[in-house]
Structure formats: C-alpha cells, structure tokens
Scaffold this active site. Sequence first.
Site, PDB file in Angstrom:
ATOM      1  N   ASP A 270       0.854  -1.190   0.000  1.00 49.36           N
ATOM      2  CA  ASP A 270       0.000   0.000   0.000  1.00 49.36           C
ATOM      3  C   ASP A 270       0.890   1.240   0.000  1.00 49.36           C
ATOM      4  O   ASP A 270       2.022   1.211   0.492  1.00 49.36           O
ATOM      5  CB  ASP A 270      -0.886   0.038   1.247  1.00 49.36           C
ATOM      6  CG  ASP A 270      -1.911  -1.080   1.285  1.00 49.36           C
ATOM      7  OD1 ASP A 270      -2.314  -1.550   0.207  1.00 49.36           O
ATOM      8  OD2 ASP A 270      -2.302  -1.473   2.406  1.00 49.36           O
ATOM      9  N   ASP A 293      -1.273  -2.147  -4.541  1.00 45.10           N
ATOM     10  CA  ASP A 293      -2.561  -2.300  -3.859  1.00 45.10           C
ATOM     11  C   ASP A 293      -3.107  -0.907  -3.541  1.00 45.10           C
ATOM     12  O   ASP A 293      -3.057  -0.014  -4.382  1.00 45.10           O
ATOM     13  CB  ASP A 293      -2.402  -3.170  -2.621  1.00 45.10           C
ATOM     14  CG  ASP A 293      -3.718  -3.782  -2.149  1.00 45.10           C
ATOM     15  OD1 ASP A 293      -4.771  -3.485  -2.743  1.00 45.10           O
ATOM     16  OD2 ASP A 293      -3.703  -4.554  -1.179  1.00 45.10           O
ATOM     17  N   ASP A 297      -5.338   2.807   2.575  1.00 47.93           N
ATOM     18  CA  ASP A 297      -6.205   1.791   3.175  1.00 47.93           C
ATOM     19  C   ASP A 297      -6.255   2.010   4.681  1.00 47.93           C
ATOM     20  O   ASP A 297      -5.213   2.183   5.330  1.00 47.93           O
ATOM     21  CB  ASP A 297      -5.699   0.385   2.870  1.00 47.93           C
ATOM     22  CG  ASP A 297      -6.020  -0.052   1.443  1.00 47.93           C
ATOM     23  OD1 ASP A 297      -6.615   0.758   0.688  1.00 47.93           O
ATOM     24  OD2 ASP A 297      -5.680  -1.193   1.079  1.00 47.93           O
ATOM     25  N   ARG A 350     -13.052   1.545  -5.481  1.00 44.66           N
ATOM     26  CA  ARG A 350     -12.753   1.820  -4.065  1.00 44.66           C
ATOM     27  C   ARG A 350     -12.449   3.305  -3.853  1.00 44.66           C
ATOM     28  O   ARG A 350     -11.393   3.661  -3.349  1.00 44.66           O
ATOM     29  CB  ARG A 350     -11.589   0.962  -3.573  1.00 44.66           C
ATOM     30  CG  ARG A 350     -11.830  -0.525  -3.678  1.00 44.66           C
ATOM     31  CD  ARG A 350     -10.674  -1.319  -3.092  1.00 44.66           C
ATOM     32  NE  ARG A 350     -10.892  -2.748  -3.233  1.00 44.66           N
ATOM     33  CZ  ARG A 350     -10.029  -3.680  -2.849  1.00 44.66           C
ATOM     34  NH1 ARG A 350      -8.880  -3.329  -2.277  1.00 44.66           N
ATOM     35  NH2 ARG A 350     -10.295  -4.957  -3.012  1.00 44.66           N
TER      36      ARG A 350
END
Length: 458
Positions: A270, A293, A297, A350
């Site tokens: 991330d 990714d 997050d 997302r």
Amino acid sequence: MRTPRRRTTLIAATTVALLATGTLTAVAAHAATGCAVSYTLGGQWQGGFTGNVTVTNLGDPLSSWSLRWSYSAGQTVSDAWNATVTQSGSTVTATNVGYNGSVPTSGSVSFGFNGTWNNSTNPAPTSFTLNGVTCTGSTAPTGAPTTPPSATPPPTTPPPTTPPATTPPPSVPQTGLVGWATQNGGTTGGGSAAATTVTTASALTSALNATGAAVIRVSGTINCSGMLRVRSNKTVLGNAGATIVGCGFTVNGDRNVIIRNLTFRNWSDDAVNVESSATNIWIDHNTFSNGYDGTVDIKRGSDFVTVSWNRVYSHDKTMLLGHSDDNGGQDIGHLRVTYHHNWYDGSKQRNPRVRFGNPVHVYNNYYYNNAGYGVASTMSAGVLVEGNYFENVKDTYHLGEADSGPGSLVARNNHFVNSPAGQTGGSVAGIPYPYTLDSASSVKSIVTAGAGAGRISV
C-alpha cells in the site's frame, strides 16, 4: 442484486443552538412531567437547511413519543433520519421509529431532517409539544395541569441570516484540517518540533520510526521497498518535488500523524496503510499512481482520519475502509473517516469502499472516468455522499459490493455529467464537525486546481 432502501439525506456544518424548555406529559396519568428540547441548525445554505433536534425527558419514562412544532416563515421539511417526520401546513410532527421510542427519565433522543426555506429569514420554532403537552422546561408535580398558563415564549436565538463562509477561489485552495481528524483531541503531528530533512531511504526509515514528536521533511526522490513504519506524533512533509518510489508508509497502532505533499509511485504493497486502532491521522495533498494495492487503506479499528486534497491516477484499487467482512467486532464504532476534495482521476474502484464505519463523510470530491465504481457502502456502514462532481462515471455509488452485504448511503447535492445518480438507502449518523460545502458544480475546477502534491506552500 442490491436492494434499494428508503432515501434519506444529511448535512452538518457550523452549529447554531436554540434551547426551548417546557412540560411533558408521561404516558401514565398524573405522572410527573417535564422535558427540554434543543433545536439546532446543522447547516444552512441558499434555499435549504438541516435541523437537528434533541429531546431530554425530565419526567417519567416514555414508551413512545411524538414531538410537534410550527414554523412561522414557510419552512418545509423533507427527508428525515431517526424519526418519522410529517408536515401539514406549518405544523410539523416527528414520531419515534421502532428502535428509539423508549426514553427513560433523564434520557434523551435525537433526530434530524433536511428542510427548505424561501424567505429572507429562517427563524427557529419558539414552542414544542411532546405527546400533546406544551413544553415549558420544568417538572410538574403530580396532578398538576398539563397545559401551562399562557406566557410570553422564552427568548430564542435565531439562526444567522449571513450566508455560510464562502470558499476561496480555486487559485487559493483550502489547506486547513477539516473532518474527523479534528475530533478526539485533534491532529497536530509533530507540532512545532524542529524540522529534519531526509534525502535517503535509511534516513527516512530512522526518522519515521523514532520516538517523540518530529517534523520530517522529505527532499528529492527516495527509492525504497516494503512498508516504512510511522510512529506517533510525526509530520511527514514533502519539499517541492518530493517523491517516494517503491515503498509505502504504515501507521500501525500509533496516533497523531500527518502525511502531506508527497508523490507516491510504484509501491509494492500500500502507499499509506493505517491499521490496528491508529487514530487521528491526516493524509493531505499527496499524489498517488501506479501502485500495487491501495493508495490509502484504513482498517482494523482505526478512527478519526481525514483524507483530503489527494490525486489518484493510473491506479486500480484506491481507498479501502475496513478490510474484511469478518472484522466487525473490532471495526464497529470506529472507522470514522472524512474524504474531501480528492481527485479520483480515472482510478478504477474503491473511491472509497466502506465497511462498518458510520458516519463516513465523502464530500466535494471530483470523480472522473472511473471505470469500476465511485463509492460502495457495505456491511452496515453509513456513508454520506455530498456535494461531489461525477463525470463519465457509469456507477457513481451503490450499496453492497462483491460478497459484502449492503450498508446505508445518503446522497445529496451531487453534480452529474454523463453519470447517473446511484443507489441510496437507509440512514447515516450525524456529522459532528463544522465544514464548508462547496457548490457541487464548482468542485471540478476547485479540486483540479488544488488537489495533489505541489499545490500547497510548504
């Protein structure tokens, strides 16, 4: 197939309070009675407003309630949450819903609604009745009359007629901290600590992982790998052109961290990972592209986070909030995040995808050419999608995603260009902090002028 739910809407901004007090008749005959009513404006704009009402029961316990008031300037109520609200002429009636009818002695119940006003002022109601009895703010003795004698209503504090604060022009973007990271004591990072400038991966790793408050300035391009841990009370601030290539930052159980003005590219996990009950995090004015990714997050019980003025492009999985359907025990009551003025520039999905958090506030973001979807509310989350600009987005927002069940989603005042309004349903908890809402039609120009690294003075 996703199942639509009843649409409700919600807004919160600078609060203006009014307290009206009176007498309440309990369900039992000849019971001691009394109540206090707080009527506040959660926000007011041209032609519209949000009302928040709290009723405190000073008398015997209630098993159900019905609150009534009248408007004097032609106001009308539209959507409501945590109550069933109807209007006949100038008279408004709010009754409990299934889960909040019981109010014990000294207990309170709250609800909210959106309304419209078309006159030059928006005066607050001056009188309320609860279960048919006029409120006057005292507890009446047993057997006392339920209707008090006529009296001049107590003085009230009307809401201001001055319009809300206007947004600076696009050339001077907002740079201050707004949103959930202002709560729980606020977010200051390294505060006034002396700045340390780092130019290598080893120096950056050491500075991020050191104990104590620190302001860490990143200069040049730093190539690194894996995830670098950021400890509590840190401000990580990029100088002009500062770039992180190949690695990301993780805030694991720490608090009070600010990450600003950095460009992240080609990270292997991330770009920014916030987890393990980390709190009070501000991620602002960064640029993200071409990573493996997530860009940002947030998971595992983390809370009080603001993600603002970032740009994401050439990337797929953008911002995940809540990592697993099975983690409700840790996540419920947490994962409260504000996403505002971010530029989701072709990022596929997302933007964000939300589990459990309520309320999650997604406002004044610019969505452009998102091939997957914009916002997904899942696993009983509550997401307010407000004042955003959607352009060429086939799926702007919806309930549920993949195997995750639906959450609630309230949408209001969004702007759509070659994009449909999305799926809404359920209700969302109130927003507790003040904020300035830009006109949705102006969000594209405001965000493209201000989002991303290099758009603030450092």
